[in-house]
Design a protein around this motif. Structure first.
Motif, short mmCIF file in Angstrom:
data_model
loop_
_atom_site.label_atom_id
_atom_site.label_comp_id
_atom_site.label_asym_id
_atom_site.label_seq_id
_atom_site.Cartn_x
_atom_site.Cartn_y
_atom_site.Cartn_z
N ILE A 124 0.84 -1.19 0.00
CA ILE A 124 0.00 0.00 0.00
C ILE A 124 0.88 1.25 0.00
O ILE A 124 0.63 2.21 -0.73
N ARG A 125 1.95 1.24 0.80
CA ARG A 125 2.88 2.38 0.82
C ARG A 125 3.61 2.52 -0.51
O ARG A 125 3.78 3.63 -1.03
N GLN A 126 4.06 1.41 -1.08
CA GLN A 126 4.77 1.46 -2.36
C GLN A 126 3.87 2.02 -3.47
O GLN A 126 4.29 2.87 -4.25
N MET A 127 2.63 1.57 -3.50
CA MET A 127 1.72 2.02 -4.56
C MET A 127 1.31 3.47 -4.37
O MET A 127 1.14 4.20 -5.35
N LEU A 128 1.16 3.92 -3.13
CA LEU A 128 0.85 5.33 -2.90
C LEU A 128 1.97 6.20 -3.46
O LEU A 128 1.72 7.18 -4.16
N GLY A 129 3.21 5.81 -3.20
CA GLY A 129 4.34 6.57 -3.73
C GLY A 129 4.38 6.58 -5.25
O GLY A 129 4.59 7.63 -5.87
N LEU A 130 4.15 5.43 -5.87
CA LEU A 130 4.16 5.37 -7.33
C LEU A 130 3.02 6.19 -7.93
O LEU A 130 3.21 6.88 -8.94
N MET A 131 1.85 6.14 -7.31
CA MET A 131 0.71 6.91 -7.84
C MET A 131 0.96 8.41 -7.71
O MET A 131 0.66 9.16 -8.64
N LEU A 132 1.52 8.84 -6.59
CA LEU A 132 1.81 10.26 -6.42
C LEU A 132 2.86 10.74 -7.42
O LEU A 132 2.75 11.83 -7.98
N CYS A 133 3.87 9.90 -7.65
CA CYS A 133 4.89 10.24 -8.66
C CYS A 133 4.25 10.36 -10.04
O CYS A 133 4.58 11.27 -10.81
N ALA A 134 3.37 9.44 -10.37
CA ALA A 134 2.70 9.47 -11.68
C ALA A 134 1.86 10.73 -11.84
O ALA A 134 1.86 11.34 -12.92
N ILE A 135 1.18 11.13 -10.79
CA ILE A 135 0.36 12.34 -10.86
C ILE A 135 1.24 13.56 -11.08
O ILE A 135 0.95 14.40 -11.93
N VAL A 136 2.33 13.65 -10.33
CA VAL A 136 3.25 14.80 -10.48
C VAL A 136 3.85 14.82 -11.88
O VAL A 136 3.91 15.86 -12.53
N LEU A 137 4.28 13.66 -12.36
CA LEU A 137 4.91 13.60 -13.68
C LEU A 137 3.91 13.87 -14.81
O LEU A 137 4.30 14.33 -15.88
N SER A 138 2.65 13.57 -14.58
CA SER A 138 1.64 13.80 -15.61
C SER A 138 1.44 15.27 -15.92
O SER A 138 0.95 15.63 -16.99
N VAL A 139 1.79 16.13 -15.00
CA VAL A 139 1.61 17.56 -15.19
C VAL A 139 2.70 18.14 -16.09
O VAL A 139 2.50 19.16 -16.72
N ILE A 140 3.83 17.45 -16.15
CA ILE A 140 4.96 17.93 -16.96
C ILE A 140 4.81 17.37 -18.38
O ILE A 140 4.83 16.16 -18.57
N PRO A 141 4.69 18.24 -19.37
CA PRO A 141 4.51 17.74 -20.74
C PRO A 141 5.75 16.99 -21.25
O PRO A 141 6.87 17.29 -20.86
#
Length: 105
Positions: A45-62
């Motif tokens: 659960i901790r690993q996936m939370l980190g990966l999802m947050l990284c994906a959200i942040v990276l999605s904002v950068i074109p």
């Protein structure tokens, strides 16, 4: 007694696998883990939370963010394989940070 231990271990593995299935799956896994509190499930659960947050942040950068998200997909697959095999495998480079930052989960 041994069957109880096996059932708890199996529940933890199932919860860990559910955590890998989108944000909704992660939320369901979090709620399920509050009932049984499996160390294995909490780890993923901790690993996936980190990966999802990284994906959200990276999605904002074109463009660059989108390319780096492909790398996150590889990390997600590696995490899923670890969960399926019943092994606690840290996400390379950032897994220790995820475990530390999200230790309350």
């Amino acid at each position: 007694m041994e069957n109880d231990v096996n059932a708890i271990a199996k529940d933890g593995k199932n919860i860990a696998l559910i955590a890998h299935l989108t944000l909704i799956g992660w939320i369901v896994a979090l709620v399920m883990n509050n009932n049984t509190k499996s160390d294995f499930a909490s780890f993923y659960i901790r690993q996936m939370l980190g990966l999802m947050l990284c994906a959200i942040v990276l999605s904002v950068i074109p463009l660059v963010g989108w390319i780096l998200n492909l790398g996150l997909l590889v990390l997600w697959i590696m995490s899923l394989i670890g969960a399926v095999n019943g092994e606690k495998k840290l996400t390379p480079v950032v897994g220790d940070y995820f475990q530390d930052w999200f230790k309350s989960f």
